[in-house]
Design an enzyme around this catalytic site. Structure first.
Site, PDB file in Angstrom:
ATOM      1  N   SER A 152     -12.289   2.980   7.275  1.00  0.00           N
ATOM      2  CA  SER A 152     -12.808   2.989   8.644  1.00  0.00           C
ATOM      3  C   SER A 152     -13.658   4.236   8.847  1.00  0.00           C
ATOM      4  O   SER A 152     -13.234   5.337   8.530  1.00  0.00           O
ATOM      5  CB  SER A 152     -11.662   3.022   9.664  1.00  0.00           C
ATOM      6  OG  SER A 152     -10.894   1.852   9.601  1.00  0.00           O
ATOM      7  N   GLY A 160      -7.303   7.773   8.142  1.00  0.00           N
ATOM      8  CA  GLY A 160      -7.151   7.863   9.591  1.00  0.00           C
ATOM      9  C   GLY A 160      -5.870   8.610   9.928  1.00  0.00           C
ATOM     10  O   GLY A 160      -4.898   8.562   9.182  1.00  0.00           O
ATOM     11  N   HIS A 166      -9.913   4.579  -0.073  1.00  0.00           N
ATOM     12  CA  HIS A 166      -9.025   4.635   1.100  1.00  0.00           C
ATOM     13  C   HIS A 166      -9.785   5.275   2.255  1.00  0.00           C
ATOM     14  O   HIS A 166     -10.752   5.983   2.054  1.00  0.00           O
ATOM     15  CB  HIS A 166      -7.777   5.446   0.779  1.00  0.00           C
ATOM     16  CG  HIS A 166      -6.781   4.678  -0.041  1.00  0.00           C
ATOM     17  ND1 HIS A 166      -5.461   4.590   0.290  1.00  0.00           N
ATOM     18  CD2 HIS A 166      -6.941   3.937  -1.161  1.00  0.00           C
ATOM     19  CE1 HIS A 166      -4.839   3.835  -0.603  1.00  0.00           C
ATOM     20  NE2 HIS A 166      -5.713   3.438  -1.501  1.00  0.00           N
ATOM     21  N   GLY A 167      -9.297   5.009   3.469  1.00  0.00           N
ATOM     22  CA  GLY A 167      -9.974   5.577   4.634  1.00  0.00           C
ATOM     23  C   GLY A 167     -11.298   4.879   4.906  1.00  0.00           C
ATOM     24  O   GLY A 167     -12.290   5.501   5.285  1.00  0.00           O
ATOM     25  N   ASP A 186       0.851  -1.194   0.000  1.00  0.00           N
ATOM     26  CA  ASP A 186       0.000   0.000   0.000  1.00  0.00           C
ATOM     27  C   ASP A 186       0.889   1.248   0.000  1.00  0.00           C
ATOM     28  O   ASP A 186       2.085   1.163   0.332  1.00  0.00           O
ATOM     29  CB  ASP A 186      -0.860  -0.074   1.281  1.00  0.00           C
ATOM     30  CG  ASP A 186      -1.871   1.038   1.430  1.00  0.00           C
ATOM     31  OD1 ASP A 186      -2.344   1.561   0.415  1.00  0.00           O
ATOM     32  OD2 ASP A 186      -2.206   1.368   2.597  1.00  0.00           O
TER      33      ASP A 186
END
Ligand SMILES: [Zn+2]
Length: 301
Positions: free
Chosen positions: A233, A195, A230-231, A81
């Site tokens: 959460s 995050g 992406h992100g 990543d």
């Protein structure tokens, strides 16, 4: 055996987003893989440069050695990543050396992140990495637009960002980017945020992000390739699930399972207890949050 490229393509066709779980600490590898297998799901595990620089992942070779102990290619593949060209602290990174090392170690897909560069420079470095990776049959993820959150300092007000679409990936640029760079998957900015990774903020609860689904639909049409969120959460669940029907085929999940590990370790002082917390959180994300228990046979069909 199906390649990771074929698997992500298949997910796009099925309207499923394959989670990619980040591994900022080495003891997280085993419980994450076990949870994926026990749910009979399919997912990726992944390592970003920031996780060996600022967290406990040590190095790409350390994570790969741990992965090799538990690997199960019928349920899990490993992805490299965020290899940034310019990192979150504005330092220049020898991205080429990291990509070459990752390919030699056997990462099954890689991400080059030129999103802090101009469009032309982002195309140029992504093209360079795509040539290196494709020579080994490995697919490449790139990023276009600004997925904020890793940088030090406070985020701009979220509602203002979302309302203005500032930093969102632009469809016309995405068309040109994909055609000229040769990337296989594209990480897009549609309201999602990373995050926090800074010392002062990394333990805070993430704000609930929303996604512009119209914008996503335009990007899916403009690019014609699997898109990456992406992100993952803390995104509003309804938006997350809808995004999978509109072209998101890979969803990165970092903060949720990292905090499960770190906060349990801090509270109980036991790596085994922290691993149990990671297992439980990964299991419930797969089953209850994403609704992806039992998908393995469909993904590999
Ligand atoms: Zn990311």
């Amino acid at each position: 055996m199906k390649t990771t490229k074929e698997i992500i393509q298949r997910a796009r066709e099925l309207g499923l987003g394959i989670p990619a779980f980040n591994l900022p600490h080495l003891p997280m590898v085993e419980p994450v893989i076990r949870a994926i297998r026990d749910q009979d799901s399919f997912a990726l595990v992944e390592l970003a440069r920031v996780e060996w620089i600022k967290f406990g992942a040590k190095s790409p070779s350390a994570v790969m050695a741990e992965y090799r102990k538990w690997e199960d290619p019928q349920h899990v593949r490993i992805h490299l990543d965020h290899v940034p060209v310019i990192d979150e602290d504005q330092n220049k990174v020898d991205y080429r050396a990291i990509i070459i090392e990752g390919l030699a170690l056997g990462f099954q897909s890689v991400m080059i992140d030129g999103s802090r560069l101009s469009l032309d420079d982002n195309i140029r470095v992504t093209r360079e990495v795509a040539e290196l990776a494709h020579a080994k049959g490995v697919p490449v993820e790139a990023e276009l637009g600004a997925v904020l959150g890793h940088e030090a300092g406070p985020l701009p007000p979220y509602e203002e960002l979302f309302a203005t679409g500032k930093g969102f990936t632009r469809p016309a640029e995405a068309t040109r980017f994909v055609k000229e760079s040769g990337c296989d998957w594209l990480s897009v900015a549609i309201g999602n945020i990373h995050g926090a990774v800074g010392e002062a903020t990394k333990n805070q609860k993430k704000l609930e992000a929303r996604l512009s689904l119209e914008h996503l639909e335009a990007l899916s049409v403009a690019t014609g390739i699997p898109l990456v969120l992406h992100g993952g959460s803390g995104i509003r669940q309804a938006d997350m699930l809808a995004s999978m029907k509109k072209g998101i085929a890979k969803v990165n999940v970092g903060t949720e399972i990292r905090q499960a590990y770190e906060l349990t370790l801090a509270a109980k002082g036991s790596v085994a207890a922290a691993q149990d917390a990671v297992y439980d959180r990964t299991s419930s994300l797969l089953k209850d949050w994403f609704g992806l228990a039992g998908i393995r046979a469909r993904i590999l069909a």
